[in-house]
Scaffold this motif. Sequence first.
Motif, PDB file in Angstrom:
ATOM      1  N   HIS A  42       0.830  -1.214   0.000  1.00  7.81           N
ATOM      2  CA  HIS A  42       0.000   0.000   0.000  1.00  7.81           C
ATOM      3  C   HIS A  42       0.863   1.262   0.000  1.00  7.81           C
ATOM      4  O   HIS A  42       0.561   2.243  -0.691  1.00  7.81           O
ATOM      5  CB  HIS A  42      -0.931  -0.008   1.201  1.00  7.81           C
ATOM      6  N   LYS A  43       1.927   1.250   0.804  1.00  6.72           N
ATOM      7  CA  LYS A  43       2.817   2.410   0.844  1.00  6.72           C
ATOM      8  C   LYS A  43       3.425   2.679  -0.541  1.00  6.72           C
ATOM      9  O   LYS A  43       3.422   3.819  -1.029  1.00  6.72           O
ATOM     10  CB  LYS A  43       3.945   2.186   1.868  1.00  6.72           C
ATOM     11  N   CYS A  44       3.939   1.623  -1.167  1.00  6.44           N
ATOM     12  CA  CYS A  44       4.586   1.787  -2.468  1.00  6.44           C
ATOM     13  C   CYS A  44       3.586   2.208  -3.547  1.00  6.44           C
ATOM     14  O   CYS A  44       3.896   3.043  -4.410  1.00  6.44           O
ATOM     15  CB  CYS A  44       5.286   0.498  -2.871  1.00  6.44           C
ATOM     16  N   ALA A  45       2.388   1.633  -3.508  1.00  7.14           N
ATOM     17  CA  ALA A  45       1.371   1.995  -4.492  1.00  7.14           C
ATOM     18  C   ALA A  45       0.959   3.454  -4.347  1.00  7.14           C
ATOM     19  O   ALA A  45       0.796   4.175  -5.347  1.00  7.14           O
ATOM     20  CB  ALA A  45       0.152   1.087  -4.349  1.00  7.14           C
ATOM     21  N   GLN A  46       0.803   3.908  -3.112  1.00  6.13           N
ATOM     22  CA  GLN A  46       0.436   5.302  -2.881  1.00  6.13           C
ATOM     23  C   GLN A  46       1.539   6.245  -3.351  1.00  6.13           C
ATOM     24  O   GLN A  46       1.268   7.292  -3.950  1.00  6.13           O
ATOM     25  CB  GLN A  46       0.144   5.537  -1.390  1.00  6.13           C
ATOM     26  N   THR A 102       8.560  15.165  -0.003  1.00 10.40           N
ATOM     27  CA  THR A 102       8.754  14.964   1.432  1.00 10.40           C
ATOM     28  C   THR A 102       8.111  13.664   1.900  1.00 10.40           C
ATOM     29  O   THR A 102       8.697  12.896   2.669  1.00 10.40           O
ATOM     30  CB  THR A 102       8.183  16.152   2.221  1.00 10.40           C
ATOM     31  N   HIS A 103       6.899  13.387   1.425  1.00 13.92           N
ATOM     32  CA  HIS A 103       6.222  12.153   1.812  1.00 13.92           C
ATOM     33  C   HIS A 103       6.989  10.932   1.296  1.00 13.92           C
ATOM     34  O   HIS A 103       7.158   9.937   2.035  1.00 13.92           O
ATOM     35  CB  HIS A 103       4.789  12.146   1.263  1.00 13.92           C
ATOM     36  N   ALA A 104       7.476  10.975   0.062  1.00 18.98           N
ATOM     37  CA  ALA A 104       8.231   9.855  -0.490  1.00 18.98           C
ATOM     38  C   ALA A 104       9.519   9.619   0.292  1.00 18.98           C
ATOM     39  O   ALA A 104       9.897   8.462   0.551  1.00 18.98           O
ATOM     40  CB  ALA A 104       8.552  10.120  -1.964  1.00 18.98           C
ATOM     41  N   ALA A 105      10.202  10.702   0.676  1.00 20.35           N
ATOM     42  CA  ALA A 105      11.443  10.560   1.431  1.00 20.35           C
ATOM     43  C   ALA A 105      11.188   9.950   2.811  1.00 20.35           C
ATOM     44  O   ALA A 105      11.967   9.112   3.289  1.00 20.35           O
ATOM     45  CB  ALA A 105      12.119  11.920   1.571  1.00 20.35           C
ATOM     46  N   LYS A 106      10.111  10.349   3.453  1.00 20.46           N
ATOM     47  CA  LYS A 106       9.777   9.798   4.765  1.00 20.46           C
ATOM     48  C   LYS A 106       9.401   8.322   4.659  1.00 20.46           C
ATOM     49  O   LYS A 106       9.851   7.494   5.463  1.00 20.46           O
ATOM     50  CB  LYS A 106       8.627  10.598   5.385  1.00 20.46           C
ATOM     51  N   GLU A 107       8.579   7.985   3.680  1.00 20.70           N
ATOM     52  CA  GLU A 107       8.158   6.597   3.528  1.00 20.70           C
ATOM     53  C   GLU A 107       9.333   5.704   3.137  1.00 20.70           C
ATOM     54  O   GLU A 107       9.400   4.538   3.531  1.00 20.70           O
ATOM     55  CB  GLU A 107       7.049   6.505   2.475  1.00 20.70           C
ATOM     56  N   ASN A 108      10.266   6.237   2.369  1.00 17.91           N
ATOM     57  CA  ASN A 108      11.456   5.479   2.001  1.00 17.91           C
ATOM     58  C   ASN A 108      12.247   5.079   3.245  1.00 17.91           C
ATOM     59  O   ASN A 108      12.705   3.936   3.368  1.00 17.91           O
ATOM     60  CB  ASN A 108      12.330   6.332   1.069  1.00 17.91           C
ATOM     61  N   ILE A 109      12.390   6.011   4.168  1.00 11.50           N
ATOM     62  CA  ILE A 109      13.093   5.710   5.413  1.00 11.50           C
ATOM     63  C   ILE A 109      12.332   4.669   6.225  1.00 11.50           C
ATOM     64  O   ILE A 109      12.912   3.726   6.776  1.00 11.50           O
ATOM     65  CB  ILE A 109      13.308   6.999   6.230  1.00 11.50           C
ATOM     66  N   GLN A 110      11.015   4.802   6.289  1.00  6.48           N
ATOM     67  CA  GLN A 110      10.210   3.848   7.041  1.00  6.48           C
ATOM     68  C   GLN A 110      10.322   2.440   6.457  1.00  6.48           C
ATOM     69  O   GLN A 110      10.443   1.452   7.184  1.00  6.48           O
ATOM     70  CB  GLN A 110       8.743   4.293   7.044  1.00  6.48           C
ATOM     71  N   ILE A 111      10.270   2.321   5.145  1.00  7.73           N
ATOM     72  CA  ILE A 111      10.347   0.999   4.506  1.00  7.73           C
ATOM     73  C   ILE A 111      11.735   0.388   4.694  1.00  7.73           C
ATOM     74  O   ILE A 111      11.870  -0.831   4.844  1.00  7.73           O
ATOM     75  CB  ILE A 111       9.977   1.118   3.012  1.00  7.73           C
ATOM     76  N   HIS A 112      12.756   1.202   4.725  1.00  4.84           N
ATOM     77  CA  HIS A 112      14.104   0.683   4.959  1.00  4.84           C
ATOM     78  C   HIS A 112      14.302   0.254   6.417  1.00  4.84           C
ATOM     79  O   HIS A 112      15.223  -0.519   6.700  1.00  4.84           O
ATOM     80  CB  HIS A 112      15.156   1.736   4.593  1.00  4.84           C
ATOM     81  N   GLY A 113      13.495   0.772   7.321  1.00  5.96           N
ATOM     82  CA  GLY A 113      13.639   0.390   8.713  1.00  5.96           C
ATOM     83  C   GLY A 113      14.858   1.031   9.353  1.00  5.96           C
ATOM     84  O   GLY A 113      15.227   2.162   9.036  1.00  5.96           O
ATOM     85  N   GLY A 114      15.528   0.288  10.236  1.00  4.15           N
ATOM     86  CA  GLY A 114      16.626   0.851  11.022  1.00  4.15           C
ATOM     87  C   GLY A 114      17.758   1.407  10.187  1.00  4.15           C
ATOM     88  O   GLY A 114      18.291   2.479  10.481  1.00  4.15           O
ATOM     89  N   ILE A 115      18.136   0.732   9.083  1.00  4.35           N
ATOM     90  CA  ILE A 115      19.238   1.212   8.259  1.00  4.35           C
ATOM     91  C   ILE A 115      18.919   2.554   7.630  1.00  4.35           C
ATOM     92  O   ILE A 115      19.810   3.365   7.357  1.00  4.35           O
ATOM     93  CB  ILE A 115      19.581   0.163   7.162  1.00  4.35           C
TER      94      ILE A 115
END
Length: 375
Positions: free
Chosen positions: A273-277, A319-332
């Motif tokens: 869902h995150k990637c599709a959005q 900004t939303h894409a950059a934030k979600e990218n960090i979330q999907i990557h997790g800790g790294i």
Amino acid sequence: MSLSLGEEQEELRLLVRTFLDDKATSHRPPPPGTGPQKYDGGLWRQLSGQLGLTGLAVPERFGGAGLGPAELGVVLEEMGRALFPSPFFATAVLAGQTVTHCGDEAAMERWLPDIVSGALTATLATAEPDGSWAADPPATVADRGRDGWVLSGTKTYVVDGHTADLLLVTARCPDGVGLFGVPATAPGLTRTVLDALDPTRPLARIRLGATPASRIGTGDASESLAAVRDLVRAALAAEQVGGAAACLDMAVGHAKTREQFGRPIGSFQAIKHKCAQLLVEVECARSAARFAGSVVGSPGTEAAIAAAVARSYCSEAFTHAAKENIQIHGGIGFTWEHRAHLYLRRAKSSELLFGTPREERARLARLTMSEGAAP
């Protein structure tokens, strides 16, 4: 109208992407506290001299390619993808487009050929100490003496202002807003690098103490500067699209390879869902930026509305894409060593550059109201 790239524009896009992939190495962020990332002078000479990118939207009679904002947007989208640190945005967009549209033939003959060749780096200084990008009249004052014009005041958030060979400065004159050229070696000029959020796009504070300057054009320059601001908004929106698309690609690539509970995390519905959005937002942002690039070459209400829409939407999409990218990557994704945080830094920096999305929407409301009230 079609917002797809034409054949020549697609060739330009592939040329720039190939150049950045081959020449622009994977830039590592500078250690904390060491200041902004420096650009590679050799790469700058290649993209200006060999590829001719700095003269893309400059008239042919000054050595440029004579193309327009749409082609400039193609280049900036690719540079935004790579977070390419160079004075291209400051020189080719801010200064180059300002001089191109100033109406002063002498100024164009004096500076544009060197901007095209890459021999001259330049930028535009408009923001006042209070952070306003569109102060009218400016707080910086221009006085005319026996030996010519001198400027006194302070400009801040000047993109690449600490390294530019030429500063284009707006100042208050007796006949309105004036535009002036100030060489980096001018007496009374002090340049200070700011501690900015984004290390890949340096910002500087410029202090002018009775600094000699050359007037560009005559009379009030407010109208021409307003048209240039729309060109800048469209160009920055295109760059933001490139950054957002890179974040989406990084997120999808990580989701395909990172496994959890015995399977790739991309197989989980929440990540899908995150990637599709993000895909929907990136494509909408690209459409807005390309439409703005197709119309800002002709100043007017349509150009101003398109630029405001593109800047507002693309800022928040990046900004939303950059934030979600960090979330999907997790800790790294939260570590200094990973590039994900650089995209978030660029996204937040660009979101505030030349006006916030909220200010753009307020401007859009005024424009649409005035358009609706017209006969």
